[in-house]
Motif scaffolding. Structure first.
Motif, PDB file in Angstrom:
ATOM      1  N   HIS A 156      -6.541   0.376   6.435  1.00  0.00           N
ATOM      2  CA  HIS A 156      -5.397  -0.415   5.964  1.00  0.00           C
ATOM      3  C   HIS A 156      -5.506  -0.654   4.463  1.00  0.00           C
ATOM      4  CE1 HIS A 156      -5.048  -1.944  10.342  1.00  0.00           C
ATOM      5  NE2 HIS A 156      -4.215  -0.932  10.138  1.00  0.00           N
ATOM      6  N   ILE A 309       3.698  -2.280   1.822  1.00  0.00           N
ATOM      7  CA  ILE A 309       2.336  -1.933   2.232  1.00  0.00           C
ATOM      8  C   ILE A 309       1.504  -3.212   2.185  1.00  0.00           C
ATOM      9  CG2 ILE A 309       2.303   0.524   1.606  1.00  0.00           C
ATOM     10  CD1 ILE A 309       1.174  -0.237  -1.103  1.00  0.00           C
ATOM     11  N   THR A 313      -0.884  -1.907   7.113  1.00  0.00           N
ATOM     12  CA  THR A 313      -0.286  -0.570   6.999  1.00  0.00           C
ATOM     13  C   THR A 313      -1.302   0.406   6.432  1.00  0.00           C
ATOM     14  OG1 THR A 313       0.530  -1.017   4.780  1.00  0.00           O
ATOM     15  CG2 THR A 313       2.036  -1.498   6.582  1.00  0.00           C
ATOM     16  N   ALA A 318       2.837   4.951   5.462  1.00  0.00           N
ATOM     17  CA  ALA A 318       3.578   4.452   4.298  1.00  0.00           C
ATOM     18  C   ALA A 318       4.185   5.585   3.476  1.00  0.00           C
ATOM     19  CB  ALA A 318       2.663   3.597   3.422  1.00  0.00           C
ATOM     20  N   ARG A 352       7.449   4.812   7.061  1.00  0.00           N
ATOM     21  CA  ARG A 352       8.317   4.087   6.135  1.00  0.00           C
ATOM     22  C   ARG A 352       9.564   4.934   5.878  1.00  0.00           C
ATOM     23  NH1 ARG A 352       8.506   3.796   0.237  1.00  0.00           N
ATOM     24  NH2 ARG A 352       6.794   5.299   0.224  1.00  0.00           N
ATOM     25  N   TYR A 397       9.729   0.108   8.196  1.00  0.00           N
ATOM     26  CA  TYR A 397       9.031   1.027   9.089  1.00  0.00           C
ATOM     27  C   TYR A 397       9.811   1.191  10.385  1.00  0.00           C
ATOM     28  CZ  TYR A 397       4.978   0.920   6.075  1.00  0.00           C
ATOM     29  OH  TYR A 397       4.128   1.068   5.001  1.00  0.00           O
TER      30      TYR A 397
END
Lengths: 436, 124
Positions: A156, A309, A313, A318, A352, A397
């Motif tokens: 992440h 982000i 995420t 992303a 995304r 997202y």
């Protein structure tokens, strides 16, 4: 998926914060209203600042950190806002739309001195940094820069950052890092703790300016030494150079956060007000606040940390896989590699996406994204009116099966479905400079 | 003709038994560039303090509350194509809606112009 921001249903939070801020989220005109890329303002515990957006009142401005351009912003009539613990200009009197369009047409000057700057040095600094980021730092030539992310052990994103290779010094590689304001302390603590064999020097005494727009190169070359003027114009996007003018040491990179050609200029704090005034004396240059910085980056499809982000995420979902080189994808050797590799090999569960709304009403962060059949497939992470398009856009997202451009969806705003279409990002084409 | 103000920066300008409702110049300056206004349907009955409209600037959405109770008898359809009228002329062409007052006594609880001016000094 991150918990959706809640509406401010009670004014209590706002009232608790009222001595410091006038606060609001989606509710309440009386408590006035700015949703400027609102990084959590953790300085006021108990007030959920990530859920409320804040407009600083004068009293509070004195309690926030200031950049070297604070007095200039006030003199220019800026409305100041609290952002990541700093008093920053959200807009000047001409307003966000006018500032935004000016940047796309001519050139804007942004104060981004709240961001973190540091030099990371060591005999193998590039390889060492690669243990924390998926970007290819070892292959970075002198004077080139990369966009990458600090990842945690789950893959992440702890922050996104720019890494520039400077000259070696005394046999040590040196990297210049620019990180987000809200995360800078945590980032630097993380770097120092994980890589104690390298030296991290935080540049507290330097400011950062961004000069962005089609006239940026033409303007900047008049304000560097005559020897540097030619090379400034010729620099390609994502390259950087160090210059001295008189006794002032600049690090100038051709980069930015607007989608336009432009530069970010690291400069000693003491020299910043004079240099900013020089640039603002140019007919094509106007000061631009955080409000337009946010609308410009949104149109350019660029992620805002803490929104598009964050620590829930990963880089693949992303849409940041382009920032991970083939070597790093294969070799790994960074925090979260296993998760990143899995997302690359099997495809991420969600992606995304960009949304172009059909009507005029904007959808904001937190709005639910639903299919035409009414199935919830995600949430908006950034949304605003796009001044260059004259219509609202959003990013968010959605489940990977729903992410294809052209897919019709609805964004739920105040309980009503707004028609929107998934489009490829960016919303407004980039105009980066490839070099002469 | 009487104009009264709320602490949440709406105004109501009373002409006969009808109140023209909008947001004050201070409110529009705080909001910045207005890009969208959502107005209530004609005929809707609003009670004082209830949500009457939503105004969206580039950066944020804000709720506009009814300063007085009554029925919506007209909305400013010009705002659909020209939401920036709210910035340019908030007390004139940038009005939001007209309410047929159900209780004129409610006006007594609102601020007159002098009181609103004093209120602004305190909040700004």
């Amino acid at each position: 998926m991150e918990d959706p921001p809640k509406e401010v249903t009670s004014l209590e939070n706002c009232c608790r914060a009222r001595e410091i801020f006038q606060v609001s989220g989606q509710r309440g005109l009386g408590s006035a209203v700015f949703a400027v890329g609102h990084a959590p303002l953790s300085v006021w515990p108990g007030v959920l600042m990530s859920e409320c957006q804040a407009t600083v009142i004068d009293v509070a401005v004195r309690e926030l950190a200031r950049t070297p351009l604070y007095d200039m912003h006030r003199a220019l009539g800026a409305r100041m806002t609290g952002f990541a613990g700093y008093a920053m200009p959200v807009q000047y009197p001409s307003g966000i739309v006018s500032e935004h369009l000016h940047t796309r047409a001519l050139t804007g000057l942004f104060d981004v001195s709240h961001m973190g700057q540091a030099i990371f040095a060591g005999s193998h600094a590039a390889r060492r940094l690669e243990t924390l980021v998926p970007g290819d730092i070892a292959a970075l030539p002198l004077g080139r820069m990369r966009y990458t992310q600090l990842l945690d052990a789950q893959g992440h994103i702890l922050d996104d950052l720019m890494v520039t290779r400077l000259d070696d010094e005394a046999g040590r590689e040196r990297l210049f890092l620019v990180v987000n304001a809200a995360t800078k302390r945590a980032d630097f603590t993380h770097l120092a703790a994980e890589l104690p064999d390298c030296a991290l020097t935080v540049l507290e005494d330097r400011a950062l300016l961004a000069l962005q727009g089609p006239k940026a190169a033409e303007v900047l070359r008049r304000h560097v030494s005559s020897a540097a003027a030619k090379s400034v114009s010729a620099m390609p996007f994502m390259s950087a150079k160090s210059y001295a003018r008189d006794d002032v040491f600049f690090i100038i990179s051709r980069s930015g956060y607007t989608g336009e050609d432009g530069f970010e200029i690291s400069i000693p704090a003491t020299a910043t007000p004079g240099f900013a005034q020089e640039l603002l004396a140019e007919a094509d240059v106007r000061p631009i606040g955080l409000g337009a910085r946010d609308s410009l980056r949104l149109e350019a499809g660029l992620c805002l940390y803490g929104h598009d982000i964050n620590r829930t995420t990963g880089p693949v979902e992303a849409g940041l896989l382009w920032s991970i080189s083939q070597r790093r994808r294969e070799e790994g050797g960074f925090f979260g590699y296993e998760q990143v590799k899995r997302a690359i090999d099997h495809g991420p569960a969600r992606l995304r996406a960009g949304f172009l709304l059909e009507g005029k009403a904007p959808a904001r962060e937190g709005s639910e994204i639903v299919t035409l059949e009414g199935q919830t497939i995600g949430r908006v992470t950034s949304g605003s009116f796009a001044p260059s398009l004259g219509r609202p856009v959003a990013m968010g997202y959605v489940g990977a099966a729903h992410a294809a451009p052209g897919t019709q969806v609805c964004l739920i705003v105040r309980g009503k479905p707004l028609a929107a279409k998934i489009v490829s990002l960016p919303f407004v084409p980039h105009h980066y400079f490839g070099g002469d | 003709m009487t104009t009264r103000y709320t602490k949440s920066h709406e105004y109501v300008r009373v002409e006969g038994g009808t109140g023209v409702v909008g947001i004050t110049d201070y409110a529009q300056s705080q909001l910045g560039d207005v890009v969208f206004v959502e107005l209530p349907p004609m005929g809707q009955t609003l009670s004082k303090g209830a949500e009457a409209a939503t105004v969206e600037s580039v950066k944020a959405a804000a709720e506009v509350n009814a300063p007085v109770s009554g029925e919506v008898v007209e909305v400013n359809s010009a705002l659909a194509d020209s939401p920036s009228l709210v910035n340019e002329d908030p007390s004139g062409k940038g009005w939001f809606l007209k309410i047929k007052l159900s209780d004129a006594a409610e006006l007594d609880s609102l601020m007159d112009e002098d009181a609103y001016r004093e209120f602004l000094k305190a909040v700004s």
